[in-house]
Enzyme design. Structure first.
Site, PDB file in Angstrom:
ATOM      1  N   GLU A 111       0.893  -1.175   0.000  1.00 31.82           N
ATOM      2  CA  GLU A 111       0.000   0.000   0.000  1.00 31.82           C
ATOM      3  C   GLU A 111       0.921   1.212   0.000  1.00 31.82           C
ATOM      4  O   GLU A 111       1.537   1.530   1.014  1.00 31.82           O
ATOM      5  CB  GLU A 111      -0.873  -0.003   1.257  1.00 31.82           C
ATOM      6  CG  GLU A 111      -1.849  -1.160   1.328  1.00 31.82           C
ATOM      7  CD  GLU A 111      -3.071  -0.959   0.434  1.00 31.82           C
ATOM      8  OE1 GLU A 111      -3.401   0.199   0.116  1.00 31.82           O
ATOM      9  OE2 GLU A 111      -3.692  -1.963   0.060  1.00 31.82           O
ATOM     10  N   CYS A 113      -1.666   9.269   2.403  1.00 34.00           N
ATOM     11  CA  CYS A 113      -1.525   8.781   1.027  1.00 34.00           C
ATOM     12  C   CYS A 113      -2.697   9.175   0.149  1.00 34.00           C
ATOM     13  O   CYS A 113      -2.541   9.403  -1.044  1.00 34.00           O
ATOM     14  CB  CYS A 113      -1.396   7.268   1.056  1.00 34.00           C
ATOM     15  SG  CYS A 113      -2.722   6.486   2.006  1.00 34.00           S
TER      16      CYS A 113
HETATM   17  P1  NAD Z   1       8.621   5.015   4.284  1.00 34.76           P
HETATM   18  O1  NAD Z   1       8.480   4.142   3.108  1.00 34.76           O
HETATM   19  O2  NAD Z   1       9.850   5.832   4.420  1.00 34.76           O
HETATM   20  O3  NAD Z   1       8.505   4.168   5.647  1.00 34.76           O
HETATM   21  C1  NAD Z   1       7.453   3.261   5.893  1.00 34.76           C
HETATM   22  C2  NAD Z   1       7.949   2.151   6.808  1.00 34.76           C
HETATM   23  O4  NAD Z   1       8.962   1.411   6.124  1.00 34.76           O
HETATM   24  C3  NAD Z   1       8.585   2.653   8.104  1.00 34.76           C
HETATM   25  O5  NAD Z   1       8.291   1.761   9.145  1.00 34.76           O
HETATM   26  C4  NAD Z   1      10.077   2.585   7.776  1.00 34.76           C
HETATM   27  O6  NAD Z   1      10.889   2.499   8.901  1.00 34.76           O
HETATM   28  C5  NAD Z   1      10.114   1.322   6.947  1.00 34.76           C
HETATM   29  N1  NAD Z   1      11.284   1.191   6.086  1.00 34.76           N
HETATM   30  C6  NAD Z   1      12.025   2.171   5.517  1.00 34.76           C
HETATM   31  N2  NAD Z   1      13.021   1.636   4.767  1.00 34.76           N
HETATM   32  C7  NAD Z   1      12.887   0.286   4.863  1.00 34.76           C
HETATM   33  C8  NAD Z   1      13.603  -0.813   4.317  1.00 34.76           C
HETATM   34  N3  NAD Z   1      14.664  -0.638   3.519  1.00 34.76           N
HETATM   35  N4  NAD Z   1      13.192  -2.062   4.616  1.00 34.76           N
HETATM   36  C9  NAD Z   1      12.101  -2.267   5.399  1.00 34.76           C
HETATM   37  N5  NAD Z   1      11.396  -1.263   5.965  1.00 34.76           N
HETATM   38  C10 NAD Z   1      11.778   0.006   5.694  1.00 34.76           C
HETATM   39  O7  NAD Z   1       7.316   5.919   4.302  1.00 34.76           O
HETATM   40  P2  NAD Z   1       7.034   7.213   5.190  1.00 34.76           P
HETATM   41  O8  NAD Z   1       7.671   8.372   4.551  1.00 34.76           O
HETATM   42  O9  NAD Z   1       7.297   6.946   6.603  1.00 34.76           O
HETATM   43  O10 NAD Z   1       5.443   7.274   5.008  1.00 34.76           O
HETATM   44  C11 NAD Z   1       4.838   8.027   4.059  1.00 34.76           C
HETATM   45  C12 NAD Z   1       4.567   7.246   2.780  1.00 34.76           C
HETATM   46  O11 NAD Z   1       3.652   6.188   3.049  1.00 34.76           O
HETATM   47  C13 NAD Z   1       3.904   8.099   1.722  1.00 34.76           C
HETATM   48  O12 NAD Z   1       4.448   7.783   0.462  1.00 34.76           O
HETATM   49  C14 NAD Z   1       2.448   7.686   1.806  1.00 34.76           C
HETATM   50  O13 NAD Z   1       1.699   7.924   0.636  1.00 34.76           O
HETATM   51  C15 NAD Z   1       2.572   6.228   2.111  1.00 34.76           C
HETATM   52  N6  NAD Z   1       1.352   5.695   2.721  1.00 34.76           N
HETATM   53  C16 NAD Z   1       0.561   4.868   1.980  1.00 34.76           C
HETATM   54  C17 NAD Z   1      -0.638   4.395   2.514  1.00 34.76           C
HETATM   55  C18 NAD Z   1      -1.574   3.539   1.695  1.00 34.76           C
HETATM   56  O14 NAD Z   1      -2.529   3.006   2.263  1.00 34.76           O
HETATM   57  N7  NAD Z   1      -1.359   3.394   0.401  1.00 34.76           N
HETATM   58  C19 NAD Z   1      -1.007   4.754   3.813  1.00 34.76           C
HETATM   59  C20 NAD Z   1      -0.158   5.590   4.537  1.00 34.76           C
HETATM   60  C21 NAD Z   1       1.030   6.052   3.988  1.00 34.76           C
END
Ligand code: NAD
Length: 482
Positions: A251, A285
């Protein structure tokens, strides 16, 4: 009782080990560091995976739908009883204004109740291909699921993945974002209070960095990954999962357009666009980040939105009556202020967002911005800005509205404002987004699937389809003797 402040939760026990040091937890409303949480490691993540594997193999969890339903209902009760306390903590930790934080908690316990019902309704099928040749298709839990979530909705996004996983009979390891370990631990404490939940069915490990996340996307004992976050990290997770061919549910990011047609109820449209673009300060998002308006009403909508954005109240997320809290951290605030400056040069600013005034200067505030632009290929239109900044674009007819709205690599959500049912249905069918709301935005329900086209993700969460990520279908064949 051991402190639950941001600790890991492994095999039913709180673990305070910090092999990679402590992670300061900040209140974005005033910039203060009010707690610190231990950072996990690959070793702790491995322990959590093995605790989940052990619970999957040795307890009745995977084969007892009534147990799973009872545990999810009990969890929902506890979460609801602590909702005010957790909403307040979340507002302090990620800057979500109080009303939205309380709403998130209600969505979380509502979702757990929905999947408690679904847990008792996972049926297979039978087929007799020729006389006495019996096929039985059963549905079995996939195994161990890792659930990786971002900071912007640390309760609902966790429950949105964990509840269907648990309903299916999987065991779970979660990893919260580094910004919200306390809210995550508060949810883990709710699981801890569920007496019917076998130890090791739910586990959690924190970190600042990617060591734990890498284990949770590569470990051979993990069968399925449910990831919510950016498209950039989604790509890394998919690549990590490839080696052991894990099931992956993603997602990811969004860039939601709102399309306003001549004849729409403009009072309603402007209210929805303001709310839909400023939810958690544009850091959702599904937030509206593009407003596309038919040219005959363009000036009217522009004037109304200008007033709506200029009169938005900004302040401490936990203060009463505040519409807009802070963004998550200083780098985000500085990045967004830089985008506003660029929009002033490369596009035409209608409303210029600013950092908070004197009394808000320690927090990471930025007021709403709106800019006009006529170039869909510009990165201000293409990229997820993730803040209270919207573009205002113009279209002349339905065909131009569709081609401009679809000119994005994301495909998560869109909304259409019109009083003509035929226009709304034509738009809904042509827009390439996982959700299209009509005369409203951001209406999410536990019962109704959500997910994205293109770079917004793979699979669906919410609803019955979310179960697909956590279930295998097995064919059992038998020839009946006469
Ligand atoms: P992010 O991708 O930086 O982080 C999300 C999660 O992934 C965090 O727990 C982070 O620590 C972890 N993570 C980061 N690098 C990783 C790796 N290499 N391996 C495994 N885990 C890792 O996202 P963010 O900036 O914290 O959140 C915002 C983003 O999330 C935006 O792009 C937003 O649109 C998206 N989002 C999507 C939805 C949806 O339902 N589609 C909902 C909420 C947020």
């Amino acid at each position: 009782m051991p402190s639950k402040e941001g600790h890991h939760y492994i095999g039913g026990a709180w673990v305070s080990d910090a092999p990679n040091g402590m992670n300061p937890v900040q209140n974005p409303s005033d910039g203060s560091v009010f707690a610190e949480a231990p950072n996990g490691s690959a070793e702790l993540a491995g322990q959590a995976v093995m605790a989940a594997r052990d619970a999957f193999e040795t307890t009745d969890w995977a084969s007892s739908p009534r147990l799973r339903a009872a545990a999810l209902l009990e969890f929902a009760e506890v979460l609801e009883s602590r909702a005010d306390e957790i909403a307040d903590l979340m507002a302090k930790e990620n800057g979500k204004v109080r009303g939205q934080a309380r709403h998130e908690l209600a969505a979380g316990y509502g979702e757990a109740r929905y999947y408690a019902g679904v847990a008792r309704n996972v049926f297979g099928r039978t087929f007799e291909s020729a006389p006495g040749k019996m096929s039985l298709m059963t549905r079995e839990a996939s195994g161990v699921a890792s659930v990786i979530v971002p900071w912007n909705a640390p309760v609902t996004l966790l429950v949105r993945s964990a509840a269907p996983a648990l309903a299916a009979g999987c065991t779970v390891i979660t990893k919260p974002a580094s910004q919200t370990p306390l809210t995550n631990a508060a949810v883990m404490a709710c699981f801890e209070s569920v007496e019917s939940l076998p130890k090791g069915v739910v586990n959690s490990v924190n970190e600042y960095g990617t060591e734990v996340g890498t284990v949770l996307s590569t470990h051979p004992e993990i069968d399925v990954i449910s990831f919510t976050g950016s498209s950039r990290t989604g790509r890394i997770i998919m690549a990590n999962a490839a080696d052991t061919i894990k099931h992956v549910s993603l997602e990811l990011g969004g860039k939601a357009p709102a399309l306003v047609f001549d004849g729409a109820d403009l009072d309603g449209a402007v209210t929805e666009i303001k709310r839909g673009s400023l939810a958690l300060n544009g850091q959702m998002c599904t937030c509206i980040s593009r407003v596309l308006v038919q040219d005959t009403i363009y000036d009217e909508v522009k004037a109304r939105l200008r007033v709506a954005y200029e009169t938005t109240t900004t302040g401490d997320a936990r203060a009463e009556g505040v519409e807009l809290g802070p963004v998550i951290d200083k780098p985000s605030q500085q990045r967004l202020l830089g985008i506003v400056d660029r929009a002033g040069v490369e596009a035409s600013l209608v409303v210029r967002g600013k950092a908070g005034g004197d009394e808000l200067s320690d927090g990471f505030f930025i007021t709403p911005s709106m800019f006009e632009i006529d170039d869909v290929s510009h990165d201000l239109v293409q990229d997820e800005l993730f803040g209270p900044i919207v573009s205002l674009e113009r279209f002349s007819d339905e065909s131009e509205a569709v081609s401009k709205a679809n000119a994005t690599r994301f495909g998560l959500a869109a909304s259409v404002y019109t009083n003509d049912l035929n226009v709304s249905m034509r738009m809904a069918r042509k827009l390439r987004f996982g959700t299209v709301w009509l005369n409203s935005h951001n209406r999410l329900f536990a019962e109704v699937e959500t997910g994205g086209y293109r770079e917004s993700g793979i699979g669906r969460l919410h609803g019955i389809e979310a179960m697909n990520d956590f279930l295998e279908t097995k064919h059992i064949y038998y020839e009946v003797e006469d």
